[in-house]
Every structure is written in C-alpha cells, then in structure tokens.
Design a protein around this motif. Structure first.
Motif, PDB file in Angstrom:
ATOM      1  N   LEU A  11      55.917  35.454  49.337  1.00 19.15           N
ATOM      2  CA  LEU A  11      55.808  34.095  48.821  1.00 19.15           C
ATOM      3  C   LEU A  11      54.978  34.074  47.548  1.00 19.15           C
ATOM      4  O   LEU A  11      53.919  34.705  47.481  1.00 19.15           O
ATOM      5  CB  LEU A  11      55.161  33.172  49.853  1.00 19.15           C
ATOM      6  CG  LEU A  11      55.936  32.972  51.144  1.00 19.15           C
ATOM      7  CD1 LEU A  11      55.101  32.171  52.134  1.00 19.15           C
ATOM      8  CD2 LEU A  11      57.253  32.282  50.880  1.00 19.15           C
ATOM      9  N   LEU A  12      55.465  33.345  46.563  1.00 16.81           N
ATOM     10  CA  LEU A  12      54.711  33.183  45.322  1.00 16.81           C
ATOM     11  C   LEU A  12      53.498  32.307  45.598  1.00 16.81           C
ATOM     12  O   LEU A  12      53.623  31.180  46.045  1.00 16.81           O
ATOM     13  CB  LEU A  12      55.593  32.534  44.250  1.00 16.81           C
ATOM     14  CG  LEU A  12      54.938  32.265  42.907  1.00 16.81           C
ATOM     15  CD1 LEU A  12      54.511  33.568  42.232  1.00 16.81           C
ATOM     16  CD2 LEU A  12      55.887  31.485  41.996  1.00 16.81           C
ATOM     17  N   ARG A  13      52.314  32.856  45.381  1.00 20.17           N
ATOM     18  CA  ARG A  13      51.075  32.121  45.646  1.00 20.17           C
ATOM     19  C   ARG A  13      50.469  31.551  44.372  1.00 20.17           C
ATOM     20  O   ARG A  13      49.763  30.565  44.404  1.00 20.17           O
ATOM     21  CB  ARG A  13      50.050  33.043  46.305  1.00 20.17           C
ATOM     22  CG  ARG A  13      50.455  33.637  47.628  1.00 20.17           C
ATOM     23  CD  ARG A  13      50.072  32.780  48.811  1.00 20.17           C
ATOM     24  NE  ARG A  13      48.682  32.442  48.876  1.00 20.17           N
ATOM     25  CZ  ARG A  13      47.779  33.009  49.661  1.00 20.17           C
ATOM     26  NH1 ARG A  13      48.120  33.969  50.476  1.00 20.17           N
ATOM     27  NH2 ARG A  13      46.538  32.592  49.640  1.00 20.17           N
ATOM     28  N   PHE A  14      50.737  32.213  43.228  1.00 21.67           N
ATOM     29  CA  PHE A  14      50.106  31.788  41.984  1.00 21.67           C
ATOM     30  C   PHE A  14      50.910  32.345  40.820  1.00 21.67           C
ATOM     31  O   PHE A  14      51.469  33.433  40.905  1.00 21.67           O
ATOM     32  CB  PHE A  14      48.668  32.329  41.915  1.00 21.67           C
ATOM     33  CG  PHE A  14      47.945  31.965  40.658  1.00 21.67           C
ATOM     34  CD1 PHE A  14      47.382  30.712  40.486  1.00 21.67           C
ATOM     35  CD2 PHE A  14      47.824  32.879  39.622  1.00 21.67           C
ATOM     36  CE1 PHE A  14      46.723  30.376  39.312  1.00 21.67           C
ATOM     37  CE2 PHE A  14      47.154  32.561  38.447  1.00 21.67           C
ATOM     38  CZ  PHE A  14      46.608  31.297  38.293  1.00 21.67           C
ATOM     39  N   SER A  15      50.962  31.603  39.726  1.00 19.07           N
ATOM     40  CA  SER A  15      51.522  32.128  38.483  1.00 19.07           C
ATOM     41  C   SER A  15      50.522  31.863  37.369  1.00 19.07           C
ATOM     42  O   SER A  15      49.889  30.808  37.330  1.00 19.07           O
ATOM     43  CB  SER A  15      52.879  31.493  38.153  1.00 19.07           C
ATOM     44  OG  SER A  15      52.750  30.110  37.942  1.00 19.07           O
ATOM     45  N   LEU A  23      44.170  37.841  38.947  1.00 21.70           N
ATOM     46  CA  LEU A  23      43.105  38.517  39.690  1.00 21.70           C
ATOM     47  C   LEU A  23      41.978  37.561  40.050  1.00 21.70           C
ATOM     48  O   LEU A  23      41.369  37.685  41.112  1.00 21.70           O
ATOM     49  CB  LEU A  23      42.593  39.714  38.900  1.00 21.70           C
ATOM     50  CG  LEU A  23      43.612  40.840  38.711  1.00 21.70           C
ATOM     51  CD1 LEU A  23      43.019  41.956  37.862  1.00 21.70           C
ATOM     52  CD2 LEU A  23      44.138  41.365  40.036  1.00 21.70           C
ATOM     53  N   ALA A  24      41.717  36.582  39.199  1.00 26.20           N
ATOM     54  CA  ALA A  24      40.712  35.562  39.514  1.00 26.20           C
ATOM     55  C   ALA A  24      41.153  34.743  40.724  1.00 26.20           C
ATOM     56  O   ALA A  24      40.346  34.411  41.594  1.00 26.20           O
ATOM     57  CB  ALA A  24      40.463  34.661  38.316  1.00 26.20           C
ATOM     58  N   TYR A  25      42.440  34.429  40.806  1.00 26.10           N
ATOM     59  CA  TYR A  25      42.974  33.707  41.961  1.00 26.10           C
ATOM     60  C   TYR A  25      42.776  34.547  43.234  1.00 26.10           C
ATOM     61  O   TYR A  25      42.328  34.040  44.260  1.00 26.10           O
ATOM     62  CB  TYR A  25      44.455  33.397  41.765  1.00 26.10           C
ATOM     63  CG  TYR A  25      45.093  32.746  42.962  1.00 26.10           C
ATOM     64  CD1 TYR A  25      45.131  31.358  43.076  1.00 26.10           C
ATOM     65  CD2 TYR A  25      45.656  33.502  43.986  1.00 26.10           C
ATOM     66  CE1 TYR A  25      45.702  30.758  44.174  1.00 26.10           C
ATOM     67  CE2 TYR A  25      46.228  32.904  45.085  1.00 26.10           C
ATOM     68  CZ  TYR A  25      46.249  31.534  45.181  1.00 26.10           C
ATOM     69  OH  TYR A  25      46.810  30.936  46.284  1.00 26.10           O
ATOM     70  N   ALA A  26      43.125  35.829  43.148  1.00 27.31           N
ATOM     71  CA  ALA A  26      42.983  36.715  44.304  1.00 27.31           C
ATOM     72  C   ALA A  26      41.521  36.797  44.750  1.00 27.31           C
ATOM     73  O   ALA A  26      41.225  36.761  45.948  1.00 27.31           O
ATOM     74  CB  ALA A  26      43.512  38.109  43.970  1.00 27.31           C
ATOM     75  N   GLU A  27      40.615  36.862  43.801  1.00 30.16           N
ATOM     76  CA  GLU A  27      39.190  36.916  44.129  1.00 30.16           C
ATOM     77  C   GLU A  27      38.721  35.597  44.741  1.00 30.16           C
ATOM     78  O   GLU A  27      37.983  35.592  45.730  1.00 30.16           O
ATOM     79  CB  GLU A  27      38.377  37.229  42.879  1.00 30.16           C
ATOM     80  CG  GLU A  27      36.895  37.379  43.153  1.00 30.16           C
ATOM     81  CD  GLU A  27      36.101  37.732  41.913  1.00 30.16           C
ATOM     82  OE1 GLU A  27      34.868  37.655  41.985  1.00 30.16           O
ATOM     83  OE2 GLU A  27      36.697  38.058  40.867  1.00 30.16           O
ATOM     84  N   LEU A  28      39.155  34.481  44.184  1.00 30.65           N
ATOM     85  CA  LEU A  28      38.762  33.169  44.684  1.00 30.65           C
ATOM     86  C   LEU A  28      39.153  32.991  46.150  1.00 30.65           C
ATOM     87  O   LEU A  28      38.390  32.445  46.947  1.00 30.65           O
ATOM     88  CB  LEU A  28      39.409  32.071  43.833  1.00 30.65           C
ATOM     89  CG  LEU A  28      39.145  30.632  44.263  1.00 30.65           C
ATOM     90  CD1 LEU A  28      37.658  30.289  44.089  1.00 30.65           C
ATOM     91  CD2 LEU A  28      40.004  29.677  43.454  1.00 30.65           C
ATOM     92  N   PHE A  29      40.332  33.465  46.519  1.00 24.11           N
ATOM     93  CA  PHE A  29      40.810  33.315  47.891  1.00 24.11           C
ATOM     94  C   PHE A  29      40.594  34.576  48.729  1.00 24.11           C
ATOM     95  O   PHE A  29      41.169  34.717  49.809  1.00 24.11           O
ATOM     96  CB  PHE A  29      42.274  32.889  47.901  1.00 24.11           C
ATOM     97  CG  PHE A  29      42.440  31.458  47.458  1.00 24.11           C
ATOM     98  CD1 PHE A  29      42.222  30.420  48.335  1.00 24.11           C
ATOM     99  CD2 PHE A  29      42.764  31.165  46.146  1.00 24.11           C
ATOM    100  CE1 PHE A  29      42.348  29.103  47.930  1.00 24.11           C
ATOM    101  CE2 PHE A  29      42.889  29.850  45.724  1.00 24.11           C
ATOM    102  CZ  PHE A  29      42.677  28.810  46.612  1.00 24.11           C
ATOM    103  N   ALA A  30      39.758  35.489  48.225  1.00 26.74           N
ATOM    104  CA  ALA A  30      39.365  36.710  48.938  1.00 26.74           C
ATOM    105  C   ALA A  30      40.568  37.507  49.432  1.00 26.74           C
ATOM    106  O   ALA A  30      40.593  37.992  50.556  1.00 26.74           O
ATOM    107  CB  ALA A  30      38.422  36.373  50.091  1.00 26.74           C
TER     108      ALA A  30
END
Length: 57
Positions: A11-15, A23-30
C-alpha cells in the motif's frame, strides 16, 4: 521526481518529491528499515505509449 513509500502489504503510504521526505515520513511513524520500499511514481512513456494507432474500420 516523485517517490512513493510502500508498506509491506504494497500500500502506498506516502509520496514525496525526494528521498529525504520519504525517509522523514518513515522516521516519524517509526517504520523499521526493511518494512517499506521506495519506488519512483513517474512513468516514462515508451515509444509505443506515445503513438497510438487508430483502429481500422
């Protein structure tokens, strides 16, 4: 370039416009390394995509 961050279910989580945004999105949501993938969302058309032949009648 636009990148998409996909979770393990595909599933597309962020663009975002660059790798840092994703990578900031991935870090924000751990999101752990290996639990997501990054892919380009820009489709480069092939020559076949550019020239559509009209249907014969």
């Amino acid at each position: 370039m636009v990148l998409g961050l996909y979770d393990q279910q595909g599933l597309l989580r962020f663009s975002g416009r660059d790798l840092a945004d994703c990578l900031a999105y991935a870090e924000l949501f751990a999101l752990a390394d290996g639990s997501f993938s990054l892919e380009s969302l820009v489709h480069e058309p092939s020559p076949e995509d550019r020239w559509v032949q009209p249907a014969s009648s």
